[in-house]
Design a protein around this motif. Structure first.
Motif, short mmCIF file in Angstrom:
data_model
loop_
_atom_site.label_atom_id
_atom_site.label_comp_id
_atom_site.label_asym_id
_atom_site.label_seq_id
_atom_site.Cartn_x
_atom_site.Cartn_y
_atom_site.Cartn_z
N ARG A 139 39.12 43.33 35.37
CA ARG A 139 39.19 44.59 36.11
C ARG A 139 40.30 44.52 37.17
O ARG A 139 41.02 45.49 37.37
CB ARG A 139 37.85 44.91 36.78
N VAL A 140 40.41 43.40 37.83
CA VAL A 140 41.48 43.22 38.83
C VAL A 140 42.84 43.39 38.16
O VAL A 140 43.70 44.12 38.66
CB VAL A 140 41.37 41.85 39.55
N ARG A 141 43.04 42.72 37.03
CA ARG A 141 44.32 42.85 36.31
C ARG A 141 44.57 44.30 35.89
O ARG A 141 45.69 44.80 35.99
CB ARG A 141 44.35 41.93 35.08
N PHE A 142 43.53 44.97 35.43
CA PHE A 142 43.65 46.37 34.99
C PHE A 142 44.11 47.25 36.14
O PHE A 142 45.07 48.02 36.01
CB PHE A 142 42.30 46.84 34.45
N VAL A 143 43.45 47.15 37.28
CA VAL A 143 43.81 47.99 38.43
C VAL A 143 45.21 47.64 38.93
O VAL A 143 46.02 48.52 39.19
CB VAL A 143 42.76 47.87 39.56
#
Length: 180
Positions: free
Chosen positions: A169-173
Protein backbone atom coordinates in the motif's frame (compact mmCIF):
# COMPACT_ATOMS: atom_id res chain seq x y z
CA UNK A 1 7.05 24.33 -4.82
CA UNK A 2 3.56 24.53 -3.30
CA UNK A 3 1.77 21.96 -1.19
CA UNK A 4 -0.08 19.10 -2.82
CA UNK A 5 -2.74 17.81 -0.43
CA UNK A 6 -3.42 14.10 -0.82
CA UNK A 7 -6.40 12.73 1.11
CA UNK A 8 -6.80 9.15 2.25
CA UNK A 9 -10.43 8.45 3.13
CA UNK A 10 -12.71 5.47 3.64
CA UNK A 11 -14.53 3.77 6.44
CA UNK A 12 -13.15 3.18 9.91
CA UNK A 13 -10.81 0.25 10.40
CA UNK A 14 -9.70 0.01 6.78
CA UNK A 15 -5.99 0.66 7.41
CA UNK A 16 -5.86 4.41 6.69
CA UNK A 17 -4.04 5.52 9.82
CA UNK A 18 -1.51 2.66 9.67
CA UNK A 19 -0.79 3.54 6.06
CA UNK A 20 -0.35 7.23 6.85
CA UNK A 21 1.99 6.41 9.74
CA UNK A 22 4.07 4.22 7.42
CA UNK A 23 4.20 6.97 4.79
CA UNK A 24 5.28 9.47 7.46
CA UNK A 25 8.00 7.05 8.59
CA UNK A 26 9.33 7.21 5.02
CA UNK A 27 9.52 11.00 5.19
CA UNK A 28 6.22 12.15 3.68
CA UNK A 29 4.53 14.96 5.57
CA UNK A 30 1.19 13.97 7.05
CA UNK A 31 -1.70 15.35 9.06
CA UNK A 32 -3.63 13.24 11.61
CA UNK A 33 -7.30 12.26 11.60
CA UNK A 34 -9.70 14.59 13.40
CA UNK A 35 -12.16 12.02 14.73
CA UNK A 36 -9.86 9.92 16.89
CA UNK A 37 -8.08 12.98 18.33
CA UNK A 38 -11.38 14.70 19.15
CA UNK A 39 -12.75 11.57 20.82
CA UNK A 40 -9.60 11.24 22.94
CA UNK A 41 -9.72 14.92 23.92
CA UNK A 42 -13.44 14.82 24.76
CA UNK A 43 -13.07 11.67 26.87
CA UNK A 44 -10.07 13.16 28.73
CA UNK A 45 -11.93 16.41 29.50
CA UNK A 46 -15.38 14.95 30.10
CA UNK A 47 -16.83 16.58 26.99
CA UNK A 48 -19.88 15.29 25.16
CA UNK A 49 -18.91 16.14 21.56
CA UNK A 50 -18.69 12.41 20.88
CA UNK A 51 -20.24 10.29 18.13
CA UNK A 52 -22.18 8.31 20.76
CA UNK A 53 -23.29 11.41 22.73
CA UNK A 54 -23.71 14.53 20.56
CA UNK A 55 -23.09 13.81 16.89
CA UNK A 56 -23.72 17.38 15.74
CA UNK A 57 -21.21 18.82 18.22
CA UNK A 58 -18.74 16.10 17.18
CA UNK A 59 -19.21 16.98 13.49
CA UNK A 60 -18.72 20.70 14.22
CA UNK A 61 -15.44 19.95 16.02
CA UNK A 62 -14.34 17.79 13.07
CA UNK A 63 -15.22 20.62 10.68
CA UNK A 64 -13.12 23.14 12.61
CA UNK A 65 -10.27 20.61 12.86
CA UNK A 66 -10.34 19.99 9.08
CA UNK A 67 -10.35 23.75 8.36
CA UNK A 68 -7.23 24.17 10.50
CA UNK A 69 -5.61 21.08 8.97
CA UNK A 70 -6.26 22.35 5.45
CA UNK A 71 -4.71 25.74 6.28
CA UNK A 72 -1.66 24.17 7.97
CA UNK A 73 -1.14 21.65 5.17
CA UNK A 74 -1.34 24.41 2.52
CA UNK A 75 1.56 26.16 4.26
CA UNK A 76 3.80 23.10 3.66
CA UNK A 77 5.93 22.46 0.60
CA UNK A 78 5.50 19.38 -1.57
CA UNK A 79 3.13 16.49 -0.92
CA UNK A 80 1.17 16.26 2.34
CA UNK A 81 -0.88 13.16 3.20
CA UNK A 82 -4.10 13.85 5.09
CA UNK A 83 -6.04 11.34 7.15
CA UNK A 84 -9.47 12.44 5.86
CA UNK A 85 -10.62 15.86 4.67
CA UNK A 86 -13.54 18.29 4.82
CA UNK A 87 -15.80 16.06 2.67
CA UNK A 88 -15.48 13.37 5.35
CA UNK A 89 -17.47 15.56 7.74
CA UNK A 90 -20.28 15.65 5.17
CA UNK A 91 -20.07 11.87 4.79
CA UNK A 92 -20.24 11.44 8.56
CA UNK A 93 -23.37 13.58 8.83
CA UNK A 94 -24.99 11.66 5.97
CA UNK A 95 -24.25 8.28 7.57
CA UNK A 96 -25.84 9.59 10.78
CA UNK A 97 -28.91 10.80 8.89
CA UNK A 98 -28.24 14.38 9.98
CA UNK A 99 -28.62 17.49 7.81
CA UNK A 100 -25.51 18.91 6.16
CA UNK A 101 -25.32 22.69 6.64
CA UNK A 102 -24.83 24.67 3.40
CA UNK A 103 -21.62 26.25 4.76
CA UNK A 104 -20.07 22.79 4.98
CA UNK A 105 -20.83 22.04 1.31
CA UNK A 106 -19.44 25.47 0.38
CA UNK A 107 -16.23 24.89 2.33
CA UNK A 108 -15.78 21.46 0.72
CA UNK A 109 -16.22 22.98 -2.75
CA UNK A 110 -13.85 25.90 -2.15
CA UNK A 111 -11.08 24.31 -0.05
CA UNK A 112 -9.83 21.66 -2.42
CA UNK A 113 -7.35 18.80 -2.28
CA UNK A 114 -5.44 17.00 -5.01
CA UNK A 115 -7.94 15.80 -7.62
CA UNK A 116 -7.15 12.14 -6.93
CA UNK A 117 -8.30 10.96 -3.51
CA UNK A 118 -7.27 7.58 -2.13
CA UNK A 119 -10.14 5.55 -0.73
CA UNK A 120 -9.56 2.61 1.57
CA UNK A 121 -12.30 0.05 0.88
CA UNK A 122 -14.07 -1.64 3.78
CA UNK A 123 -11.83 -4.55 4.70
CA UNK A 124 -13.52 -7.04 7.05
CA UNK A 125 -10.29 -9.04 7.51
CA UNK A 126 -8.57 -6.17 9.34
CA UNK A 127 -11.55 -4.34 10.85
CA UNK A 128 -11.57 -4.19 14.65
CA UNK A 129 -13.38 -2.06 17.18
CA UNK A 130 -11.50 -0.24 19.94
CA UNK A 131 -12.14 2.44 22.54
CA UNK A 132 -12.56 5.16 19.90
CA UNK A 133 -13.87 3.03 17.03
CA UNK A 134 -17.23 1.74 18.18
CA UNK A 135 -18.98 1.39 14.79
CA UNK A 136 -20.05 -2.09 13.85
CA UNK A 137 -18.89 -3.52 10.50
CA UNK A 138 -22.18 -2.53 8.81
CA UNK A 139 -21.71 1.12 9.78
CA UNK A 140 -18.03 0.96 8.78
CA UNK A 141 -19.05 -0.23 5.30
CA UNK A 142 -21.79 2.43 5.08
CA UNK A 143 -19.22 5.07 6.00
CA UNK A 144 -16.96 3.99 3.16
CA UNK A 145 -19.89 4.18 0.72
CA UNK A 146 -20.83 7.65 2.01
CA UNK A 147 -17.26 8.90 1.50
CA UNK A 148 -17.29 7.51 -2.03
CA UNK A 149 -20.55 9.33 -2.79
CA UNK A 150 -19.50 12.66 -1.27
CA UNK A 151 -16.05 12.82 -2.88
CA UNK A 152 -17.54 11.78 -6.25
CA UNK A 153 -20.22 14.46 -5.95
CA UNK A 154 -17.43 16.99 -5.31
CA UNK A 155 -15.69 15.90 -8.55
CA UNK A 156 -12.73 14.05 -7.09
CA UNK A 157 -11.25 11.03 -8.82
CA UNK A 158 -11.26 8.12 -6.38
CA UNK A 159 -8.27 5.79 -6.34
CA UNK A 160 -9.11 2.60 -4.42
CA UNK A 161 -6.31 1.30 -2.21
CA UNK A 162 -5.47 -2.34 -2.85
CA UNK A 163 -6.30 -4.90 -0.16
CA UNK A 164 -2.72 -5.99 0.34
CA UNK A 165 0.19 -5.67 2.72
CA UNK A 166 1.07 -2.36 4.32
CA UNK A 167 4.36 -2.15 2.41
CA UNK A 168 2.51 -2.71 -0.90
CA UNK A 169 0.00 0.00 0.00
CA UNK A 170 2.87 2.37 0.80
CA UNK A 171 4.44 1.68 -2.61
CA UNK A 172 1.06 2.16 -4.31
CA UNK A 173 0.42 5.55 -2.70
CA UNK A 174 4.00 6.76 -3.20
CA UNK A 175 3.85 5.90 -6.91
CA UNK A 176 0.67 7.96 -7.34
CA UNK A 177 1.94 10.87 -5.25
CA UNK A 178 5.27 10.99 -7.09
CA UNK A 179 3.49 11.04 -10.47
CA UNK A 180 1.60 14.13 -9.35
Amino acid sequence: MTAHLHVITGGPGSGKSSLIQALAAEGLRSMPEAGRAIIQQQVETGGDALPWADRIAFAEKMFRWELRTHREARAQRGPVILDRGLPDVIGYLRVCGLPVPPYLWKAAKVLRYHRRVFIAPHWPDIYAQDTERKQDPTEAKATCLAMREVYTRLDYELVPLPLTTLSERVRFVRSHVERG
